[in-house]
Design an enzyme around this catalytic site. Sequence first.
Site, mmCIF file in Angstrom:
data_model
loop_
_atom_site.group_PDB
_atom_site.id
_atom_site.type_symbol
_atom_site.label_atom_id
_atom_site.label_comp_id
_atom_site.label_asym_id
_atom_site.label_seq_id
_atom_site.Cartn_x
_atom_site.Cartn_y
_atom_site.Cartn_z
ATOM 1 N N ASP A 266 -4.121 0.112 2.209
ATOM 2 C CA ASP A 266 -3.467 -1.072 2.754
ATOM 3 C C ASP A 266 -3.676 -1.149 4.263
ATOM 4 O O ASP A 266 -4.175 -0.213 4.894
ATOM 5 C CB ASP A 266 -1.973 -1.049 2.423
ATOM 6 N N HIS B 121 -9.265 -2.358 -0.043
ATOM 7 C CA HIS B 121 -7.868 -2.770 -0.167
ATOM 8 C C HIS B 121 -7.271 -2.450 -1.544
ATOM 9 O O HIS B 121 -6.076 -2.591 -1.760
ATOM 10 C CB HIS B 121 -7.735 -4.274 0.109
#
Length: 437
Positions: free
Chosen positions: A413, A409
Amino acid sequence: MAKFELKLPKMGESVAEATVTNWLKNVGDKIEMDEAVLEIATDKVDSEVPSEVAGTLIEILFNTDDVVQVGQTIAIIETEGEGQVEATQSEAVAAPVAIVEKTIEAAKETVSAPQDFSSSDKFFSPLVKNIAKEEGISLQELETIQGSGKDGRVNKEDILNYIKNRGNQPIVASSSVVAAQKAAPVAQSQTVSSATPVSVNGGDEIVEMDRMRKLISKYMVESIQTSAHVQSFIEVDVTNIVKWREKVKNSFEKREGEKLTFTPIFIEVVAKALKDFPGMNISVDGDFIIKKKNINLGMAAALPNGNLIVPVIKNADQLNLVGMAKAVNDLANRARNGKLKPDDTQGGTYTVTNVGTFGSVFGTPIINQPQVGILALGAIRKVPAVIETPEGDFIGIRQKMFLSHSYDHRVVDGALGGSFVKRVAEYLEAWDINRDV
């Protein structure tokens, strides 16, 4: 009699050293050409070093557990004929080598105590700090490098140019370095050995991890500490793939001499999806993102001893299904038999792991650093499902599986991570049951 220098051979672009794990020959033993002399281990695979000549082993230059650099002489073999030691260094090379050795010794002295780059008043990027640590450059030495960046900052090119010309510069131990060495507690240089656990009731068996398990343990912990792991899951109807494989597997094996498993099918689809979403085919280096040109897919393989290894299929997007099946079977067989070469595990840009082999429906795999994603393939199961038709919906038995996508992350995303695994699912569900192979 002539003498031959047996050197540690080049084992791949990113492999610079190896550890001697076992000498298969002793001093005085006769050696045939191409006969294995010793066993070595890199951070990924174990391998053997064969002799390039026939003769008698007369000298061993490294002991078990010693770390050897690629190109270093590890043994001397006496052969028939007259002459001096082959591949000896010329006088022209001797001087630069001496300079490099002095530089290495100076670097060892300056890094005997842990470096703390945060104490500097100057700004250094994480990438520059990492390069400095790897090359043994102290904070005091780093501060002397002239930067060409904004406000005189040292950038990647500055430090690499400095390292390139480092051996040509006079080695001067600054007073600050000497003071830091004197001030460093003696305890910092001492090796801390872990005590062997003791069984409380006397009935427990205590077994030390082998070398590979220690490395796996180290890499897994480092990955969790490095990447912000997040997962996306999606269920896929692979009924058409199951039917198609059942139809063609026998003729495929008869024609190609290879078994057609589900793995090359899935890897072909993943490679195709990576071309659609190149943002998943990247790696992270400090504050920088490296966009990979090639799609090199790692496939996690369980070993007979319970350990794990990840051989890599290079340029997977350029292989047809036949080529993919051959590559998968070859790497899997050599992994099980301990025949992988160091280069076989290098250069991966994305990894696939088949947890369904052991009956797992889905999992949350740990990213193989410095990659940013790994896809777990769950077990294929017959399940009741709603089937939509022009005449209406009905319940039928379908072959389904879960795809579990772990991604970093920090740079990926949910939109990208979720879209990628969805595209893999779409390609699998749209499989042409009449496809030729």
